[in-house]
Design a protein around this motif. Sequence first.
Motif, PDB file in Angstrom:
ATOM      1  N   THR A  18     -14.907  30.998  16.130  1.00  0.00           N
ATOM      2  CA  THR A  18     -13.764  31.632  16.779  1.00  0.00           C
ATOM      3  C   THR A  18     -14.022  33.050  17.244  1.00  0.00           C
ATOM      4  N   LYS A  19     -15.225  33.566  17.035  1.00  0.00           N
ATOM      5  CA  LYS A  19     -15.495  34.934  17.479  1.00  0.00           C
ATOM      6  C   LYS A  19     -16.962  35.087  17.876  1.00  0.00           C
ATOM      7  N   SER A  37     -13.565  25.529  20.098  1.00  0.00           N
ATOM      8  CA  SER A  37     -12.825  26.495  19.277  1.00  0.00           C
ATOM      9  C   SER A  37     -13.008  27.923  19.781  1.00  0.00           C
ATOM     10  N   LYS A  40     -11.085  28.329  23.184  1.00  0.00           N
ATOM     11  CA  LYS A  40      -9.647  28.511  22.944  1.00  0.00           C
ATOM     12  C   LYS A  40      -9.336  29.889  22.381  1.00  0.00           C
ATOM     13  N   SER A  41     -10.145  30.379  21.453  1.00  0.00           N
ATOM     14  CA  SER A  41      -9.862  31.684  20.849  1.00  0.00           C
ATOM     15  C   SER A  41     -10.076  32.830  21.841  1.00  0.00           C
ATOM     16  N   ASN A  43      -9.543  32.408  25.027  1.00  0.00           N
ATOM     17  CA  ASN A  43      -8.595  32.091  26.103  1.00  0.00           C
ATOM     18  C   ASN A  43      -9.295  32.013  27.470  1.00  0.00           C
TER      19      ASN A  43
END
Length: 106
Positions: A18-19, A37, A40-41, A43
């Motif tokens: 996520t990062k 993932s 999506k995180s 965007n």
Amino acid sequence: MASGISRIRRVRRSMVITKLPYVTNIYINYQVLIPASLVKSLNIENALYANITIEYFGQEIMLERVKLLRTRNTASRQFTIPKEVREKYGIKPLDEIKIKSIVIVG
């Protein structure tokens, strides 16, 4: 199921990242996966092009206006490392890179 044979459904687990930074390998066709993932995180689901900064053996490389390729059924994206960059830095398939930043370009 009258015959007694049942179908086994396999569920694939996706990578939960996520990062940034994100460490990954380069595919045989010189493409790099950005997992769903992470897409999506950050965007960037609807982005077509991005400036991507990668690190390869300690060298920071800026890839400008890279096309983000998409699949039909998932949010994951892939991008291809340009031939000029591959030749300049000696990037080969299955090498490990670190994606440091992804910035959407209009």
